[in-house]
Structure formats: structure tokens, C-alpha cells
Design a protein around this motif. Structure first.
Motif, PDB file in Angstrom:
ATOM      1  N   ALA A   1      -3.913   8.690  10.837  1.00 36.69           N
ATOM      2  CA  ALA A   1      -3.878   8.952  12.277  1.00 36.69           C
ATOM      3  C   ALA A   1      -4.373  10.381  12.533  1.00 36.69           C
ATOM      4  N   ARG A   2      -5.267  10.527  13.507  1.00 38.58           N
ATOM      5  CA  ARG A   2      -5.909  11.819  13.723  1.00 38.58           C
ATOM      6  C   ARG A   2      -5.126  12.729  14.667  1.00 38.58           C
ATOM      7  N   ASN A   3      -4.521  12.143  15.688  1.00 37.53           N
ATOM      8  CA  ASN A   3      -3.822  12.949  16.683  1.00 37.53           C
ATOM      9  C   ASN A   3      -2.320  12.682  16.604  1.00 37.53           C
ATOM     10  N   ILE A   4      -1.603  13.560  15.945  1.00 35.15           N
ATOM     11  CA  ILE A   4      -0.151  13.444  15.837  1.00 35.15           C
ATOM     12  C   ILE A   4       0.452  14.699  16.463  1.00 35.15           C
ATOM     13  N   LEU A   5       1.076  14.513  17.611  1.00 33.34           N
ATOM     14  CA  LEU A   5       1.639  15.634  18.351  1.00 33.34           C
ATOM     15  C   LEU A   5       3.158  15.589  18.285  1.00 33.34           C
ATOM     16  N   SER A   6       3.774  16.736  18.246  1.00 39.87           N
ATOM     17  CA  SER A   6       5.238  16.822  18.260  1.00 39.87           C
ATOM     18  C   SER A   6       5.682  17.459  19.560  1.00 39.87           C
TER      19      SER A   6
ATOM     20  N   HIS B   1       8.556   4.405  -2.356  1.00 39.70           N
ATOM     21  CA  HIS B   1       9.859   4.232  -3.009  1.00 39.70           C
ATOM     22  C   HIS B   1      10.752   3.232  -2.249  1.00 39.70           C
ATOM     23  N   SER B   2      10.569   3.113  -0.963  1.00 40.57           N
ATOM     24  CA  SER B   2      11.185   2.043  -0.180  1.00 40.57           C
ATOM     25  C   SER B   2      10.130   1.552   0.812  1.00 40.57           C
ATOM     26  N   ILE B   3      10.362   0.391   1.400  1.00 42.72           N
ATOM     27  CA  ILE B   3       9.412  -0.144   2.365  1.00 42.72           C
ATOM     28  C   ILE B   3       9.606   0.575   3.697  1.00 42.72           C
ATOM     29  N   LEU B   4       8.574   1.273   4.149  1.00 38.78           N
ATOM     30  CA  LEU B   4       8.667   2.057   5.376  1.00 38.78           C
ATOM     31  C   LEU B   4       8.259   1.260   6.606  1.00 38.78           C
ATOM     32  N   GLN B   5       7.363   0.282   6.417  1.00 39.18           N
ATOM     33  CA  GLN B   5       6.913  -0.531   7.552  1.00 39.18           C
ATOM     34  C   GLN B   5       6.162  -1.747   7.033  1.00 39.18           C
TER      35      GLN B   5
ATOM     36  N   THR C   1      -2.148   0.993  14.429  1.00 35.53           N
ATOM     37  CA  THR C   1      -2.054   1.417  15.822  1.00 35.53           C
ATOM     38  C   THR C   1      -0.656   1.875  16.208  1.00 35.53           C
ATOM     39  N   LYS C   2       0.372   1.361  15.516  1.00 31.14           N
ATOM     40  CA  LYS C   2       1.745   1.730  15.859  1.00 31.14           C
ATOM     41  C   LYS C   2       2.545   2.056  14.603  1.00 31.14           C
ATOM     42  N   PRO C   3       2.196   3.136  13.914  1.00 34.57           N
ATOM     43  CA  PRO C   3       2.957   3.529  12.720  1.00 34.57           C
ATOM     44  C   PRO C   3       4.409   3.813  13.062  1.00 34.57           C
ATOM     45  N   ALA C   4       5.302   3.407  12.160  1.00 36.78           N
ATOM     46  CA  ALA C   4       6.736   3.510  12.443  1.00 36.78           C
ATOM     47  C   ALA C   4       7.315   4.884  12.136  1.00 36.78           C
ATOM     48  N   SER C   5       6.600   5.712  11.403  1.00 34.67           N
ATOM     49  CA  SER C   5       7.109   7.040  11.054  1.00 34.67           C
ATOM     50  C   SER C   5       5.942   8.004  10.934  1.00 34.67           C
ATOM     51  N   ARG C   6       6.268   9.276  10.911  1.00 32.65           N
ATOM     52  CA  ARG C   6       5.207  10.277  10.764  1.00 32.65           C
ATOM     53  C   ARG C   6       4.516  10.142   9.410  1.00 32.65           C
ATOM     54  N   PHE C   7       5.288   9.797   8.357  1.00 28.74           N
ATOM     55  CA  PHE C   7       4.676   9.611   7.047  1.00 28.74           C
ATOM     56  C   PHE C   7       3.637   8.500   7.104  1.00 28.74           C
ATOM     57  N   VAL C   8       3.995   7.368   7.711  1.00 26.95           N
ATOM     58  CA  VAL C   8       3.048   6.256   7.807  1.00 26.95           C
ATOM     59  C   VAL C   8       1.836   6.677   8.616  1.00 26.95           C
TER      60      VAL C   8
ATOM     61  N   ILE D   1       0.840  -1.193   0.000  1.00 25.56           N
ATOM     62  CA  ILE D   1       0.000   0.000   0.000  1.00 25.56           C
ATOM     63  C   ILE D   1       0.875   1.243   0.000  1.00 25.56           C
ATOM     64  N   GLY D   2       0.492   2.188  -0.818  1.00 29.87           N
ATOM     65  CA  GLY D   2       1.236   3.437  -0.872  1.00 29.87           C
ATOM     66  C   GLY D   2       0.516   4.437  -1.757  1.00 29.87           C
ATOM     67  N   PRO D   3       0.946   5.695  -1.711  1.00 28.83           N
ATOM     68  CA  PRO D   3       0.310   6.726  -2.533  1.00 28.83           C
ATOM     69  C   PRO D   3       0.631   6.540  -4.005  1.00 28.83           C
ATOM     70  N   THR D   4      -0.077   7.270  -4.842  1.00 29.23           N
ATOM     71  CA  THR D   4       0.193   7.254  -6.274  1.00 29.23           C
ATOM     72  C   THR D   4       1.633   7.696  -6.525  1.00 29.23           C
ATOM     73  N   GLY D   5       2.331   6.944  -7.371  1.00 24.29           N
ATOM     74  CA  GLY D   5       3.712   7.276  -7.683  1.00 24.29           C
ATOM     75  C   GLY D   5       4.726   6.710  -6.715  1.00 24.29           C
ATOM     76  N   ALA D   6       4.272   5.833  -5.801  1.00 21.17           N
ATOM     77  CA  ALA D   6       5.180   5.285  -4.789  1.00 21.17           C
ATOM     78  C   ALA D   6       6.043   4.154  -5.319  1.00 21.17           C
ATOM     79  N   GLY D   7       5.704   3.624  -6.514  1.00 25.50           N
ATOM     80  CA  GLY D   7       6.476   2.528  -7.091  1.00 25.50           C
ATOM     81  C   GLY D   7       5.820   1.168  -6.957  1.00 25.50           C
ATOM     82  N   LYS D   8       4.546   1.143  -6.627  1.00 25.16           N
ATOM     83  CA  LYS D   8       3.847  -0.129  -6.378  1.00 25.16           C
ATOM     84  C   LYS D   8       3.824  -1.018  -7.621  1.00 25.16           C
ATOM     85  N   SER D   9       3.408  -0.467  -8.752  1.00 22.33           N
ATOM     86  CA  SER D   9       3.320  -1.265  -9.983  1.00 22.33           C
ATOM     87  C   SER D   9       4.696  -1.737 -10.438  1.00 22.33           C
ATOM     88  N   THR D  10       5.684  -0.863 -10.333  1.00 17.88           N
ATOM     89  CA  THR D  10       7.045  -1.244 -10.713  1.00 17.88           C
ATOM     90  C   THR D  10       7.540  -2.400  -9.855  1.00 17.88           C
TER      91      THR D  10
END
Length: 347
Positions: free
Chosen positions: A230-235, A204-208, A217-224, A35-44
Motif C-alpha cells: 500500500a502506497r498511502n498509509i496515513l496515521s 507466525h499467525s494468520i493476519l487476514q 484494497t482493505k488490509p486488516a492491519s498496518r503490517f498487511v 503468503i508471508g515474508p521469509t521466516g513467517a512460518g509458511k513451510s512449517t
């Protein structure tokens, strides 16, 4: 046992880098969603797995053997791929299904054809003309064309993205019933949750990689975290107390997490893990914050509250009945609480 292993896969088209250092293992018998956004390299990536394209870097193992030491055609014949708009052959449904085996010098019998048609929900379509089929039926026929060859791995590249909701649901039912290793690509998170045993987030690479629950429930990065909604992302900046609990100083508030972290971090809290009350309660939850409701939104079966605490706005989910019974409206001053174990830290 792993059917396919990718190590350090890279692919570029001119100056455009599509895949970089992709590492992924596909287990025998599992359904893996990429799973990834458009242009992430999924089809390739899927085309590389099917040996339709060669990577610029990296290694591909099929059942533990480097594909460079195998005959590509023999490997490809042990896999089958369905594209977003897979072409079907002119003539009858049966003729279209038998084309592939015919190229291989094989001739499945009538019962085998019927078995495959039943599997994809096209029983009774043996002599139907392919140009008479709907889009959803054509995609299921494309899958039947793959399954008649009894592949060890079925690859599905956005195979439902161009279908209407009813056809997509029917195709998903077929996919979920396959007794074979399945790898599918999609940008649809709900479809990934519904169909996959494991999910790999690709950009473009496997993030998780992990189970759908782990990813959400436990995304490995802010991008994920942002990609999975995720609704509540605090820094904030974290430190660990003598009790082994992390305190994260955010914008005007401090929150506690049972995960240890130090320095600049992001943290996520799922809206359903937050409760609302009029008064501060005698609770074991370490996180108790006073806030003001700045918005109430109807999101279907649940009501979505936006509560401003300090300089942070937190999203909370409530049932319509609970919201009505409590009489909460925009402008209400409330307390929200959540456990330290509900705060996931992203480093």
C-alpha cells in the motif's frame, strides 16, 4: 465443505516460536495462497498440514475428522506435496512417476501416465532421462509424481521460487489448470494475485484471509498494508460527524472516510483512486487537497507523482499521456481529490 481446518495451531523449535494460534479453513476445490515474508512460518505450516510435522498445540481436522483419530499415513496418501526443490528419481520420467504408485502397490497404465504428463506439459517425455531435464521440467515432473496418485489436496511449498521467469510462468499455468484443492506458499504477491481464489497473510499467525482484491484494497492491519505494498498509509486521530462520516486529522491535513472510526487509526488510499487537477473542481469527492508535486517517477505504464499536502506525501498514479497533456512537473502546485469511500481505515 472444508477439506482442512486448523484451530489454535502452535509450533516452536526450542525458544524460537514459529507459529502461534493459527486458525485457517481450506475449502474443497479452492486454490489458497499462503503468503508471508521469509521466516513467517509458511513451510512449517504446510508441513503440519501434510502431517510431516506435529504441532505443539492446536487441532487439525481433515474432512471434519480430527487427524488424531485417523491413521496419519492414510491421510497423507490423500494429499501430495511439492517442495521448492523436489528430488526426482534416477532413470526415466515414466519410472520416476511410477515409483510412488509402486510403493502403494498400484500400477497405473500407460494412458494414465500420458494423461498426467499432458497435464503438466511434459507430453512426449515418457522415456526422457530425468538428469536431462531443466529445473522447470523437474518441478513439473515432481508435480506429476504427486498427481499420478490422484490426491484430494496438492500442497506446493515455494514450488516456483527457484525457477527462471519462463519456467515459473509455465509452472503457474499448470497450477492454475489443476482441478483439485491446491494450497501453495509464496512470498510473491503477484503470484498470489494470479493463482489464488483466496489469500491468507501469514506472519507466525494468520493476519487476514480473503480474496486477492479484499486483501489488497482493505488490509486488516498496518503490517498487511505495508506487506502488500500500500502506497498511502496515513496515521491520525478519527472522529465521526453527525452525518456518519469519519474525519481523520493527520499531519497538517484532514481526510474524510465513509468508514466509521474513533481514536487513533491508520488509513490507506490507493494511488489509482486519486485524481489530479490544476484547479479545485466542483466535485462530489469530499477529499480535496491542495499540494505541491515533489517528485515524478516513471514506473512503467504509469507515472508516479509524489504530492506533498500539509505534512503528508501522497502517491498518485497518472498515465504518461495525462501527465504530458497537463504539463505537470516537479514543483507544480496542484489539487488532488478522492472520495470518502476510497479511504480505508485500519483500526
Amino acid at each position: 465443505m472444508n477439506v482442512i481446518e486448523l484451530s489454535g495451531i502452535g509450533k516452536s523449535y526450542g525458544d524460537l516460536k514459529v507459529l502461534e494460534d493459527v486458525n485457517l479453513k481450506v475449502r474443497e476445490g479452492e486454490t489458497l495462497g499462503i503468503i508471508g515474508p521469509t521466516g513467517a512460518g509458511k513451510s512449517t505450516l504446510l508441513r503440519i498440514m501434510d502431517l510431516l510435522e506435529r504441532p505443539d498445540a492446536g487441532e487439525i481436522l481433515f474432512h471434519g475428522e480430527n487427524v488424531d483419530n485417523l491413521k496419519p499415513l492414510e491421510v497423507r496418501r490423500r494429499m501430495g506435496m511439492v517442495f521448492q526443490n523436489t528430488p526426482v528419481f534416477r532413470g526415466t520420467v515414466t519410472g520416476s512417476i511410477l515409483y510412488g504408485p509402486g510403493v502403494r502397490g498400484e500400477r497405473p497404465n500407460e494412458s494414465e501416465v500420458k494423461e498426467v504428463l499432458e497435464l503438466v506439459g511434459l507430453e512426449g517425455y515418457e522415456y526422457r532421462k530425468t538428469h536431462e531435464l531443466s529445473g522447470g521440467e523437474r518441478q513439473r515432473l515432481a508435480l506429476a509424481q504427486v498427481l499420478i496418485n490422484r490426491p484430494e489436496v496438492v500442497l506446493l511449498d515455494e514450488a516456483t521460487s527457484s525457477l527462471d521467469p519462463i519456467s515459473r510462468s509455465r509452472m503457474e499455468e499448470v497450477i492454475s489448470g489443476l482441478d483439485v484443492t491446491v494450497i501453495f506458499t509464496t512470498h510473491d504477491l503477484l503470484q498470489g494475485q494470479k493463482l489464488a481464489d483466496r489469500i491468507a497473510i501469514l506472519n507466525h499467525s494468520i493476519l487476514q484471509t480473503g480474496s486477492p482484491r479484499e486483501i489488497f484494497t482493505k488490509p486488516a492491519s498496518r503490517f498487511v498494508a505495508e506487506f502488500v505494498g500500500a502506497r498511502n498509509i496515513l496515521s491520525g486521530r478519527a472522529r465521526v460527524t453527525g452525518d456518519g462520516i469519519s474525519i481523520i486529522n493527520c499531519d497538517g491535513i484532514s481526510i474524510y472516510s465513509s468508514e466509521k472510526a474513533r481514536g487513533d487509526v491508520s488509513a490507506t488510499i490507493r494511488p489509482e483512486d486519486i485524481t489530479v487537477s490544476w484547479q479545485r473542481t466542483d466535485s462530489s469527492a469530499l477529499n480535496q487537497l491542495r499540494g505541491r508535486v515533489v517528485a515524478v517517477r516513471d514506473s512503467g505504464s504509469l507515472q508516479q507523482l509524489e504530492v506533498l499536502c500539509g505534512g503528508e506525501t501522497l502517491t498518485v498514479h497518472m498515465t504518461r499521456k495525462s501527465l504530458h497533456d497537463m504539463g505537470i512537473t516537479t514543483g507544480s502546485s496542484v489539487w488532488i481529490e478522492f472520495k470518502a469511500s476510497a479511504v480505508h481505515i485500519i483500526r
